[in-house]
Design an enzyme around this catalytic site. Structure first.
Site, PDB file in Angstrom:
ATOM      1  N   ASP A 184      52.882  34.569  39.690  1.00 21.91           N
ATOM      2  CA  ASP A 184      53.409  34.930  38.180  1.00 21.91           C
ATOM      3  C   ASP A 184      54.957  34.910  37.897  1.00 21.91           C
ATOM      4  OD1 ASP A 184      50.877  36.107  38.357  1.00 21.91           O
ATOM      5  OD2 ASP A 184      51.150  37.946  37.826  1.00 21.91           O
TER       6      ASP A 184
ATOM      7  N   GLU B  69      45.673  46.993  18.885  1.00 22.66           N
ATOM      8  CA  GLU B  69      46.268  45.418  19.029  1.00 22.66           C
ATOM      9  C   GLU B  69      47.035  45.021  17.992  1.00 22.66           C
ATOM     10  OE1 GLU B  69      46.052  42.892  21.364  1.00 22.66           O
ATOM     11  OE2 GLU B  69      47.226  41.733  19.806  1.00 22.66           O
TER      12      GLU B  69
ATOM     13  N   SER C  16      43.581  45.672  29.010  1.00 25.55           N
ATOM     14  CA  SER C  16      43.043  46.531  28.123  1.00 25.55           C
ATOM     15  C   SER C  16      41.471  46.632  28.203  1.00 25.55           C
ATOM     16  CB  SER C  16      43.539  46.200  26.586  1.00 25.55           C
ATOM     17  OG  SER C  16      42.516  46.805  25.659  1.00 25.55           O
ATOM     18  N   LEU C  17      40.805  45.485  27.865  1.00 20.42           N
ATOM     19  CA  LEU C  17      39.300  45.539  27.471  1.00 20.42           C
ATOM     20  C   LEU C  17      38.461  45.919  28.854  1.00 20.42           C
ATOM     21  CD1 LEU C  17      38.860  42.210  25.522  1.00 20.42           C
ATOM     22  CD2 LEU C  17      39.410  44.423  24.765  1.00 20.42           C
TER      23      LEU C  17
ATOM     24  N   GLY D  86      64.446  42.681  48.668  1.00 17.33           N
ATOM     25  CA  GLY D  86      65.463  41.576  48.743  1.00 17.33           C
ATOM     26  C   GLY D  86      65.860  41.192  47.593  1.00 17.33           C
TER      27      GLY D  86
ATOM     28  N   HIS E 163      14.515  28.880  40.875  1.00 16.06           N
ATOM     29  CA  HIS E 163      14.129  29.663  39.724  1.00 16.06           C
ATOM     30  C   HIS E 163      13.761  30.935  40.441  1.00 16.06           C
ATOM     31  CE1 HIS E 163      11.840  31.246  36.343  1.00 16.06           C
ATOM     32  NE2 HIS E 163      10.914  31.469  37.200  1.00 16.06           N
TER      33      HIS E 163
HETATM   34  C1  LIG Z   1      45.235  45.377  36.385  1.00 14.69           C
HETATM   35  C2  LIG Z   1      45.020  43.854  36.890  1.00 14.69           C
HETATM   36  C3  LIG Z   1      43.909  43.310  37.043  1.00 14.69           C
HETATM   37  C4  LIG Z   1      43.997  41.880  37.327  1.00 14.69           C
HETATM   38  N1  LIG Z   1      42.805  41.348  37.619  1.00 14.69           N
HETATM   39  C5  LIG Z   1      42.663  40.091  37.837  1.00 14.69           C
HETATM   40  C6  LIG Z   1      41.500  39.437  38.410  1.00 14.69           C
HETATM   41  O1  LIG Z   1      40.539  40.157  38.331  1.00 14.69           O
HETATM   42  N2  LIG Z   1      41.154  37.989  38.666  1.00 14.69           N
HETATM   43  C7  LIG Z   1      42.649  37.113  38.729  1.00 14.69           C
HETATM   44  O2  LIG Z   1      42.672  36.144  38.986  1.00 14.69           O
HETATM   45  N3  LIG Z   1      43.742  37.841  38.421  1.00 14.69           N
HETATM   46  C8  LIG Z   1      43.885  39.164  37.947  1.00 14.69           C
HETATM   47  N4  LIG Z   1      44.964  39.851  37.680  1.00 14.69           N
HETATM   48  C9  LIG Z   1      46.249  38.852  37.842  1.00 14.69           C
HETATM   49  C10 LIG Z   1      46.686  39.023  39.175  1.00 14.69           C
HETATM   50  O3  LIG Z   1      46.868  40.295  39.699  1.00 14.69           O
HETATM   51  C11 LIG Z   1      48.125  38.366  39.308  1.00 14.69           C
HETATM   52  O4  LIG Z   1      48.031  37.110  38.903  1.00 14.69           O
HETATM   53  C12 LIG Z   1      48.308  38.155  40.727  1.00 14.69           C
HETATM   54  O5  LIG Z   1      48.261  39.144  41.638  1.00 14.69           O
HETATM   55  C13 LIG Z   1      50.023  37.321  40.928  1.00 14.69           C
HETATM   56  O6  LIG Z   1      50.156  37.161  42.190  1.00 14.69           O
HETATM   57  P1  LIG Z   1      51.989  37.241  42.715  1.00 14.69           P
HETATM   58  O7  LIG Z   1      51.446  36.720  44.026  1.00 14.69           O
HETATM   59  O8  LIG Z   1      52.400  35.972  41.720  1.00 14.69           O
HETATM   60  O9  LIG Z   1      52.401  38.585  42.456  1.00 14.69           O
HETATM   61  P2  LIG Z   1      52.057  39.784  43.273  1.00 14.69           P
HETATM   62  O10 LIG Z   1      50.707  40.018  43.786  1.00 14.69           O
HETATM   63  O11 LIG Z   1      52.447  40.802  42.408  1.00 14.69           O
HETATM   64  O12 LIG Z   1      53.126  39.879  44.638  1.00 14.69           O
HETATM   65  C14 LIG Z   1      54.494  40.254  44.456  1.00 14.69           C
HETATM   66  C15 LIG Z   1      55.182  40.841  45.595  1.00 14.69           C
HETATM   67  O13 LIG Z   1      56.282  40.872  45.716  1.00 14.69           O
HETATM   68  C16 LIG Z   1      56.869  42.108  45.964  1.00 14.69           C
HETATM   69  N5  LIG Z   1      58.339  42.012  45.622  1.00 14.69           N
HETATM   70  C17 LIG Z   1      58.537  41.915  44.185  1.00 14.69           C
HETATM   71  N6  LIG Z   1      59.997  42.085  44.154  1.00 14.69           N
HETATM   72  C18 LIG Z   1      60.663  42.244  45.621  1.00 14.69           C
HETATM   73  C19 LIG Z   1      61.556  42.197  45.958  1.00 14.69           C
HETATM   74  N7  LIG Z   1      62.679  41.859  45.501  1.00 14.69           N
HETATM   75  N8  LIG Z   1      61.836  42.309  47.421  1.00 14.69           N
HETATM   76  C20 LIG Z   1      60.734  42.316  48.133  1.00 14.69           C
HETATM   77  N9  LIG Z   1      59.545  42.157  47.708  1.00 14.69           N
HETATM   78  C21 LIG Z   1      59.395  42.234  46.449  1.00 14.69           C
HETATM   79  C22 LIG Z   1      55.843  42.973  45.433  1.00 14.69           C
HETATM   80  O14 LIG Z   1      56.042  44.283  45.919  1.00 14.69           O
HETATM   81  C23 LIG Z   1      54.507  42.434  45.482  1.00 14.69           C
HETATM   82  O15 LIG Z   1      53.784  42.878  46.568  1.00 14.69           O
HETATM   83  C24 LIG Z   1      45.129  41.276  37.305  1.00 14.69           C
HETATM   84  C25 LIG Z   1      46.354  41.784  37.051  1.00 14.69           C
HETATM   85  C26 LIG Z   1      46.256  43.113  36.954  1.00 14.69           C
HETATM   86  C27 LIG Z   1      47.592  44.044  36.366  1.00 14.69           C
HETATM   87  N1  LIG Z   2      40.125  39.239  35.025  1.00 14.91           N
HETATM   88  C1  LIG Z   2      41.159  38.699  34.861  1.00 14.91           C
HETATM   89  O1  LIG Z   2      41.184  37.509  35.457  1.00 14.91           O
HETATM   90  C2  LIG Z   2      42.354  39.664  34.667  1.00 14.91           C
HETATM   91  C3  LIG Z   2      42.177  40.870  34.471  1.00 14.91           C
HETATM   92  C4  LIG Z   2      43.512  41.825  34.058  1.00 14.91           C
HETATM   93  C5  LIG Z   2      44.573  40.967  33.954  1.00 14.91           C
HETATM   94  N2  LIG Z   2      44.452  39.665  33.981  1.00 14.91           N
HETATM   95  C6  LIG Z   2      45.903  38.958  34.248  1.00 14.91           C
HETATM   96  O2  LIG Z   2      46.826  39.723  33.640  1.00 14.91           O
HETATM   97  C7  LIG Z   2      47.731  39.430  32.686  1.00 14.91           C
HETATM   98  C8  LIG Z   2      48.271  40.495  31.751  1.00 14.91           C
HETATM   99  O3  LIG Z   2      47.164  41.326  31.109  1.00 14.91           O
HETATM  100  P1  LIG Z   2      47.539  42.000  29.841  1.00 14.91           P
HETATM  101  O4  LIG Z   2      46.070  42.546  29.240  1.00 14.91           O
HETATM  102  O5  LIG Z   2      48.652  43.039  30.132  1.00 14.91           O
HETATM  103  O6  LIG Z   2      48.140  41.064  29.153  1.00 14.91           O
HETATM  104  P2  LIG Z   2      47.491  39.856  27.816  1.00 14.91           P
HETATM  105  O7  LIG Z   2      48.523  38.956  27.751  1.00 14.91           O
HETATM  106  O8  LIG Z   2      46.138  39.809  28.428  1.00 14.91           O
HETATM  107  O9  LIG Z   2      47.255  40.893  26.619  1.00 14.91           O
HETATM  108  C9  LIG Z   2      48.210  41.785  25.876  1.00 14.91           C
HETATM  109  C10 LIG Z   2      47.934  42.091  24.685  1.00 14.91           C
HETATM  110  O10 LIG Z   2      48.838  42.972  24.154  1.00 14.91           O
HETATM  111  C11 LIG Z   2      48.902  42.487  22.779  1.00 14.91           C
HETATM  112  N3  LIG Z   2      50.427  43.384  22.388  1.00 14.91           N
HETATM  113  C12 LIG Z   2      51.572  43.074  23.086  1.00 14.91           C
HETATM  114  N4  LIG Z   2      52.539  43.760  22.570  1.00 14.91           N
HETATM  115  C13 LIG Z   2      51.809  44.747  21.681  1.00 14.91           C
HETATM  116  C14 LIG Z   2      52.345  46.002  20.919  1.00 14.91           C
HETATM  117  N5  LIG Z   2      53.524  46.397  20.712  1.00 14.91           N
HETATM  118  N6  LIG Z   2      51.159  46.504  20.178  1.00 14.91           N
HETATM  119  C15 LIG Z   2      49.880  46.169  20.060  1.00 14.91           C
HETATM  120  N7  LIG Z   2      49.547  45.107  20.996  1.00 14.91           N
HETATM  121  C16 LIG Z   2      50.530  44.468  21.657  1.00 14.91           C
HETATM  122  C17 LIG Z   2      49.369  41.275  22.826  1.00 14.91           C
HETATM  123  O11 LIG Z   2      49.084  40.660  21.437  1.00 14.91           O
HETATM  124  C18 LIG Z   2      47.862  40.727  23.750  1.00 14.91           C
HETATM  125  O12 LIG Z   2      46.823  41.015  23.078  1.00 14.91           O
HETATM  126  C19 LIG Z   2      46.742  38.615  31.654  1.00 14.91           C
HETATM  127  O13 LIG Z   2      47.156  37.666  31.042  1.00 14.91           O
HETATM  128  C20 LIG Z   2      45.846  37.869  32.926  1.00 14.91           C
HETATM  129  O14 LIG Z   2      46.309  36.628  33.161  1.00 14.91           O
HETATM  130  C21 LIG Z   2      43.592  38.898  34.431  1.00 14.91           C
END
Ligand SMILES: Cc1cc2nc3c(=O)[nH]c(=O)nc-3n(C[C@H](O)[C@H](O)[C@H](O)COP(=O)(O)OP(=O)(O)OC[C@H]3O[C@@H](n4cnc5c(N)ncnc54)[C@H](O)[C@@H]3O)c2cc1C
Ligand SMILES: NC(=O)c1ccc[n+]([C@@H]2O[C@H](COP(=O)([O-])OP(=O)(O)OC[C@H]3O[C@@H](n4cnc5c(N)ncnc54)[C@H](O)[C@@H]3O)[C@@H](O)[C@H]2O)c1
Length: 463
Positions: free
Chosen positions: A310, A201, A183-184, A113, A444
């Site tokens: 996000d 990093e 990463s971690l 969209g 416990h």
């Molecule tokens: C690898 C990874 C692990 C994570 N682990 C955790 C975790 O353990 N716990 C946690 O709380 N958070 C975690 N996060 C963060 C979490 O996934 C996001 O904060 C969350 O999914 C954001 O939700 P959202 O609704 O904003 O966007 P999204 O869930 O990304 O939804 C956006 C949707 O919009 C659609 N879209 C985008 N643009 C358009 C368009 N123009 N037209 C139609 N559709 C469109 C996309 O296809 C998508 O389905 C993780 C993120 C990553 C990448």
């Molecule tokens: N367990 C969870 O809740 C979970 C898990 C995965 C992701 N997430 C969400 O997704 C978000 C994105 O995760 P992410 O790991 O991509 O981002 P992040 O912001 O957690 O970490 C990105 C890291 O990349 C480093 N970095 C950036 N540019 C760089 C470069 N050129 N060279 C070297 N290091 C560089 C930054 O200094 C930072 O430490 C997180 O902030 C978190 O909110 C949440």
């Protein structure tokens, strides 16, 4: 006659808040449509939280079994089976989402969209372009992996979190750019599958917002498992192509470094999906980093258009996006006295390494910067007796206590740490004192029982 292309409520993107808004508000509106380009239900169930935790769990099973001395011979890692387990879970979640949409009578319009004017969106569907308009719109388009503008990086075809979870082999040497959440979590899992893993990093340390004791302990655990860290790194150039050989060159603390690996994973943060979707045409303003500007109720600069998750710059967690849903739901239901608002809310989080790292509220480093006085209670996880039964005593828990005996902050690095948060959160939210937890009778031996021991350790107030 009703215009079939006009909706009282239209949602762009089926992420966490978007999907819950469509399902929950459907009975309140005569028609609701949701536009989705690729992942029904958003990133969390398809390509982010849940699949990554599925893979982490597989890695934990392997680690537990192989480090327990219970196996007579070495295990062979089968990445195809590990990937299939993840794919099966995702397929199940997709089915749940399809049913939920069908039951809710929300019309799902498949396609990308793009706003073409105020409250009008053109969708590029398989059948051609379709123009839809609405009285109210919610933007829930999420974010995507940032690929840094480093010479050679894009042509080396680096992995993001999406591709790494689709690998059917263990990378020989995985270089991870970035030392944050993604990463971690993947560094440990991939190391446990047998890959060599190097984390690069740019900051002096990993997890730059966290207290030093957490960073040192967690880094120590990962290093103990064989993950290598290169901090204070400036990557200047990348060459090669993934799967074959990739070379990273740059400096570490000003001195040249070179790292050769088989794959690169980009985990350097996220960019909001707010470009190229016509937000300017619709009068929707962005902040300087590209996130959509919103007020306390998540309404954008265009009246009747909301942004959640996000893309709206909310802290990037699924549970926060879910809270955005609650805020906008109330606004769209016309509730004028809304307790919910985006600032001042609790933002707990858990990093799903093993041990987990969970946190809520004030950190020690923040207290120092802000000049906030506190009393500290700190306990090794070994004092949470359940950890002894699990043989997982690594880590610690700590709490910062204020003048009125209120809990200012809580951190746990330990097995199941994320499950400890809600009790503490509730105490903080209800303005209870730490003694309310210390005086509880908790079963416990459970992990939560350790909270009693932790809060009993709070030092007396200085007289
Ligand atoms: C690898 C990874 C692990 C994570 N682990 C955790 C975790 O353990 N716990 C946690 O709380 N958070 C975690 N996060 C963060 C979490 O996934 C996001 O904060 C969350 O999914 C954001 O939700 P959202 O609704 O904003 O966007 P999204 O869930 O990304 O939804 C956006 C949707 O919009 C659609 N879209 C985008 N643009 C358009 C368009 N123009 N037209 C139609 N559709 C469109 C996309 O296809 C998508 O389905 C993780 C993120 C990553 C990448
Ligand atoms: N367990 C969870 O809740 C979970 C898990 C995965 C992701 N997430 C969400 O997704 C978000 C994105 O995760 P992410 O790991 O991509 O981002 P992040 O912001 O957690 O970490 C990105 C890291 O990349 C480093 N970095 C950036 N540019 C760089 C470069 N050129 N060279 C070297 N290091 C560089 C930054 O200094 C930072 O430490 C997180 O902030 C978190 O909110 C949440």
């Amino acid at each position: 006659m009703t215009d079939p292309n006009h909706y009282p409520l239209l949602i762009l993107g089926s992420g966490e808040a978007g999907k819950y808004l469509s399902w929950t508000l459907s009975p309140h509106y005569s028609r609701v449509a949701l536009i989705e380009s690729s992942y029904l239900g958003g990133s969390c169930p398809n390509i982010a939280c849940l699949p990554s935790k599925n893979i982490i769990h597989s890695a934990s099973i392997i680690h537990e079994a192989s480090s327990s001395n219970l196996l007579a011979s070495q295990m062979k890692i089968d990445m195809q089976t590990i990937r299939q387990r993840k794919r099966d879970m995702v397929a199940g979640l997709q089915e749940v989402h399809r049913s939920r949409f069908a039951e809710s009578k929300v019309e799902v319009i498949w396609g990308r969209g793009v706003f073409v004017g105020e409250k009008s969106i053109e969708v590029d569907t398989a059948e051609g372009k379709r123009l839809v308009t609405a009285d109210k719109i919610v933007i829930s388009t999420g974010s995507r992996a940032r690929i840094e503008d480093i010479p050679g990086l894009k042509s080396a075809k680096p992995l993001t979190h999406i591709e790494i979870m689709e690998l059917d082999i263990v990378p020989e040497h995985l270089i991870i750019l970035g030392g944050g959440y993604i990463s971690l979590e993947f560094a440990q899992a991939m190391r446990r599958f047998g890959a060599r893993v190097s984390v690069v990093e740019r900051n002096e340390g990993i997890l730059k917002n966290e207290d030093g004791d957490v960073v040192v302990a967690l880094k120590g655990v990962l290093e103990g498992e064989g993950v290598r860290f290169y901090t204070s790194a400036v990557v200047e150039e990348v060459s090669g192509i993934y799967g074959e050989s990739v070379m990273m060159k740059g400096t570490i603390s000003g001195k040249p470094f070179e790292l050769e690996g088989s794959h690169i994973l980009c985990a350097t943060g996220r960019v909001p999906n707010t470009t190229g979707i016509g937000l300017e045409e619709a009068g929707i303003q962005l902040d300087p980093r590209g996130f959509i500007n919103t007020d306390e109720r998540l309404e954008t600069s265009s009246s009747g258009v909301y942004a959640v998750g996000d893309c709206a710059g909310s802290p990037q967690f699924t549970h926060v996006a879910f809270d955005d849903f609650r805020i906008v739901k109330d606004a769209l239901l016309g509730k004028s006295t809304i307790p919910n608002r985006k600032s001042g809310r609790q933002i707990p989080f858990t990093l799903f390494t093993v041990p987990e790292f969970a946190h809520i509220g004030l950190r020690q480093r923040e207290a120092k910067v802000q000049g906030i006085e506190y009393r500290l209670a700190k306990l090794p996880m070994g004092a949470f007796l359940k950890t002894r039964t699990l043989g997982q005593t690594t880590g610690f828990a700590k709490a910062l206590i204020g003048d009125e005996d209120e809990i200012l902050g809580f951190t746990a690095l330990g097995v199941g740490a994320g499950e400890l948060l809600p009790v503490v959160q509730l105490c903080m939210k209800m303005n209870l004192k730490y003694t309310d937890i210390a005086d509880l009778i908790i079963t416990h031996p459970t992990l939560s029982e350790g909270l009693v021991y932790l809060f009993q350790k709070v030092p007396a107030k200085a007289s």
